[in-house]
Design an enzyme around this catalytic site. Structure first.
Site, short mmCIF file in Angstrom:
data_model
loop_
_atom_site.label_atom_id
_atom_site.label_comp_id
_atom_site.label_asym_id
_atom_site.label_seq_id
_atom_site.Cartn_x
_atom_site.Cartn_y
_atom_site.Cartn_z
CG ASP A 19 6.17 19.31 -25.53
OD1 ASP A 19 6.44 18.77 -24.44
OD2 ASP A 19 5.40 18.79 -26.37
CE1 TYR B 144 8.20 19.37 4.74
CE2 TYR B 144 9.94 17.77 5.16
CZ TYR B 144 8.97 18.63 5.62
OH TYR B 144 8.75 18.75 6.96
CD1 TRP C 145 7.01 3.01 4.44
CD2 TRP C 145 8.02 3.93 2.67
NE1 TRP C 145 7.35 4.30 4.78
CE2 TRP C 145 7.97 4.89 3.70
CE3 TRP C 145 8.60 4.29 1.45
CZ2 TRP C 145 8.49 6.18 3.55
CZ3 TRP C 145 9.12 5.58 1.31
CH2 TRP C 145 9.07 6.50 2.35
NE ARG D 36 3.89 2.61 11.26
CZ ARG D 36 4.70 3.36 10.52
NH1 ARG D 36 5.66 4.10 11.08
NH2 ARG D 36 4.57 3.41 9.21
CE LYS E 238 5.63 26.78 0.97
NZ LYS E 238 5.03 27.43 -0.19
CG HIS F 1 12.05 14.33 6.65
ND1 HIS F 1 11.01 13.88 7.42
CD2 HIS F 1 11.86 15.66 6.54
CE1 HIS F 1 10.25 14.89 7.76
NE2 HIS F 1 10.73 15.99 7.25
CB THR G 284 5.27 24.71 7.58
OG1 THR G 284 6.40 23.92 7.22
CG2 THR G 284 4.01 24.01 7.13
CD GLU H 276 9.38 10.24 -1.96
OE1 GLU H 276 10.40 10.59 -2.59
OE2 GLU H 276 8.30 9.96 -2.50
CG HIS I 79 -1.59 1.28 1.53
ND1 HIS I 79 -2.62 1.79 0.76
CD2 HIS I 79 -1.37 2.20 2.51
CE1 HIS I 79 -3.00 2.95 1.27
NE2 HIS I 79 -2.25 3.23 2.31
CB SER J 133 0.34 28.66 -4.07
OG SER J 133 0.86 28.22 -2.85
CB SER K 259 10.27 6.77 -13.76
OG SER K 259 9.20 7.59 -14.10
CB SER K 260 11.36 9.95 -9.65
OG SER K 260 10.21 9.27 -9.30
CG HIS L 233 12.44 13.82 12.41
ND1 HIS L 233 12.35 15.05 11.80
CD2 HIS L 233 11.78 12.99 11.58
CE1 HIS L 233 11.67 14.94 10.67
NE2 HIS L 233 11.31 13.69 10.53
CG HIS L 234 11.78 9.64 9.98
ND1 HIS L 234 10.44 9.51 9.70
CD2 HIS L 234 12.20 10.75 9.31
CE1 HIS L 234 10.06 10.49 8.90
NE2 HIS L 234 11.10 11.26 8.65
#
Lengths: 540, 54
Positions: free
Chosen positions: A121, A272, A157, A465, A346, A268, A343, A270, A92, A283, A184-185, A317-318
């Site tokens: 283009d 963002y 994951w 979890r 924003k 991390h 943040t 990722e 998932h 925006s 690809s990314s 922090h993870h």
């Protein structure tokens, strides 16, 4: 309000041949049949492919979420074996992150960035085709692991060794799929950067670029810096498994904790990478439906860049519970809290944009407002998790699940849905059904909170979890969460119906679509011509 | 920021024709190559750095 749209569609029939070889392929419509989609180098076609792929993957990954919530509806084991449950949680996440939300935002980038900067283009159209067509193969390889001996990856994951190395035959296929998705990314982001840096229309200075373009420019740099780190990490996992290296195996002098550092150095940013394009979409939408320019747009750009920079210095922090020196804990705790500042800039600026605006609440605006409130809830729970001593209690509980789902679902996914409603008339030439859109919004907004808000309570009460069974005191909130999840899943079927209905027909959209929208994309007809800006517009 | 673009006020013009666009694309290819090299260096650099650390 005057409208000076320039109909580029009729230019194509006569303007091309005077330009010599450069323009010889710029003045025809799309090819017929399947070959249009396989061989296309048109940014709009490729954007559509990305978006459709993401929509399919939304339902594939969503079906896995339904299995998870079905199993967790009651304590005990009802529907799936625990190992299958773990496969569902792992797949998932991998599908939703790499197969759904990232391709969705690349789809938006493909469709909108060239039109927003006045480019004909993407800068590298053939690379663009390749970037997309890697995806279905990578996704198929990843999904095929569900049918392999030993099943799909089930270690989460994050692929932490040594657990991930205990996977069955699926392991090398998973690594290969991740490599392809990453490739690809990276190719997509390179294309986006060079398009923005090299293909802007005359007068389109960097600070005149719309916020969506800015957020994608920063996202693309994050991708180029972060994705190769993940690729390096999983390559080392692969060689540890098959080629006798011991990068992460303690028995051979390696360090499994080092993988966690490498993973989160990617992981991390990722987060963002996923959320910044949603910031960009919101925006664009909030000023349109407030009928005011974006408040503090330069500050928004600097805030986005600050978030991008900070995302690379907060990864541990993870891993507070893994253990690290006190100075390290303090550094990562405080640097994480720093992210709240840009943040908050924003959130303040979006709110200030609405202040005394002439607000209307069409579906894109409703999803953007929900984004604003609910993403902020995810941000606040992130601040709670950043507090190291508190994190020792919250770590690996459902509180974390609630936190990141608030960021990713009413955050990133609502941003993408808002963008889809906002630009669908420009893409298709038809207005979507506003009544159905609003029904979709309310069903989604209510059910997403019913799903994820109780997970805060479960986590704070101690429910871990990634488990298929739980103690009976967690039953009630799990039932509520599952009911919300089923409602949210069904609501997205309505979204698919609305999208298909809009593609097939509906009230004709004007060039501007909305009331006084800003930006070059609204100067071309709806649907946007197959080729836009053969001759670049001059931005004054 | 995008106030000058409001309401379709950005006119279509001929300031950047096909030749200029082709030149932009050539420059883009060079930049893309550089960015690709950076990505490969990050990829290999992390593997080498971890190997040396062990």
């Amino acid at each position: 309000m005057s409208t000076h749209t320039h109909d580029h569609s009729h230019d194509h029939s006569h303007a091309g041949h005077s330009h010599g070889d450069h323009a010889h392929d710029d003045h025809h419509g799309p090819a017929k049949g399947l070959s249009r989609w396989i061989f296309t180098t048109n940014h709009k076609d490729i954007g559509t492919l990305y978006l459709l792929f993401a929509l399919v993957m939304l339902f594939v990954g969503g079906a896995m979420a339904m299995v998870i919530r079905l199993e967790l509806f009651q304590p005990g084991l009802q529907f799936v074996h625990p190992d299958q449950f773990n496969q569902m949680t792992t797949m998932h996440a991998l599908i939703m992150i790499f197969g759904m939300i990232m391709p969705a935002f690349v789809g938006f980038a493909n469709w909108m960035i060239p039109m927003m900067i006045g480019a004909p283009d993407m800068a590298l159209p053939r690379l663009n085709n390749w970037s997309f067509w890697i995806l279905p193969f990578a996704g198929s390889i990843l999904l095929s692991t569900l049918f392999m001996d030993g099943g799909a990856p089930a270690g989460g994951w994050t692929l932490y060794p040594p657990l991930s190395l205990q996977a069955g035959n699926s392991f090398p296929f998973t690594i290969f799929a991740i490599h392809l998705l990453g490739m690809s990314s990276i190719l997509g982001s390179i294309n986006i950067i060079v398009t923005i840096m090299n293909m802007r229309a005359p007068g389109m200075t960097l600070l005149k670029m719309p916020l969506f373009v800015w957020t994608w420019l920063i996202t693309a740099y994050l991708l180029i810096a972060a994705m190769p780190v993940l690729a390096g990490g999983v390559t080392m996992l692969l060689t540890d498994q098959f080629f006798g290296t011991t990068f992460f195996q303690a028995a051979g002098g390696g360090d499994p904790v080092l993988f966690q550092h490498i993973f989160w150095f990617f992981g991390h940013p990722e987060v963002y990478i996923i959320i910044l394009p949603a910031f960009g979409i919101v925006s664009q939408i909030i000023p349109t439906f407030s009928r005011k320019p974006l408040f503090g747009s330069a500050a928004m750009i600097y805030a986005t860049a600050s978030i991008g920079f900070l995302s690379f210095i907060v990864w541990a922090h993870h891993m507070f519970t893994v253990g690290m020196p006190l100075a390290g804990t303090m550094f990562f705790m405080l640097s994480t809290m720093l992210i709240a500042i840009p943040t908050a800039v924003k959130v303040f600026n979006w709110t200030a944009t609405m202040w005394r605006g002439s607000l209307t609440f069409e579906t894109p605006m409703l999803f953007s407002l929900a984004f604003l409130f609910l993403f902020t809830i995810g941000g606040f729970s992130g601040l709670m998790l950043a507090i190291a001593p508190a994190d020792f209690q919250y770590h690996d509980t459902y509180f974390v699940v609630a936190h990141f789902h608030y960021v990713l679902v009413p955050g990133a996914l609502f941003g993408a849905i808002a963008g889809a409603y906002f630009w669908l008339p420009k893409w298709t030439g038809h207005m979507y059904d506003e009544t159905l859109g609003k029904i979709h919004f309310w069903l989604s907004a209510i059910s997403v909170n019913v799903t994820f808000f109780p997970q805060h309570f479960l986590g704070l009460a101690g429910m871990p979890r990634r488990i298929p069974d739980y103690a009976t005191q967690f039953t009630n909130w799990n039932m509520v969460s599952s009911i919300g999840a089923f409602g949210f899943g069904l609501s997205q079927l309505l979204f698919a119906y609305i999208v298909i209905k809009t593609i097939r027909g509906g009230r004709t959209a004007t060039a501007q679509v909305w009331d006084q929208p800003e930006g070059l994309e609204w100067t071309v007809p709806s649907p946007a011509p197959y080729h836009t800006f053969d001759e670049a517009p001059v931005v004054k | 920021m995008t106030g000058d673009l409001q309401n379709g006020a950005a006119p279509a013009g001929a300031a950047a024709g096909p030749d200029e666009i082709a030149a932009q694309r050539r420059q883009a290819r060079r930049t893309a190559l550089l960015l690709g090299i950076v990505a490969v260096c990050v990829y290999l650099g992390f593997i080498v750095a971890v190997g040396l650390r062990n």
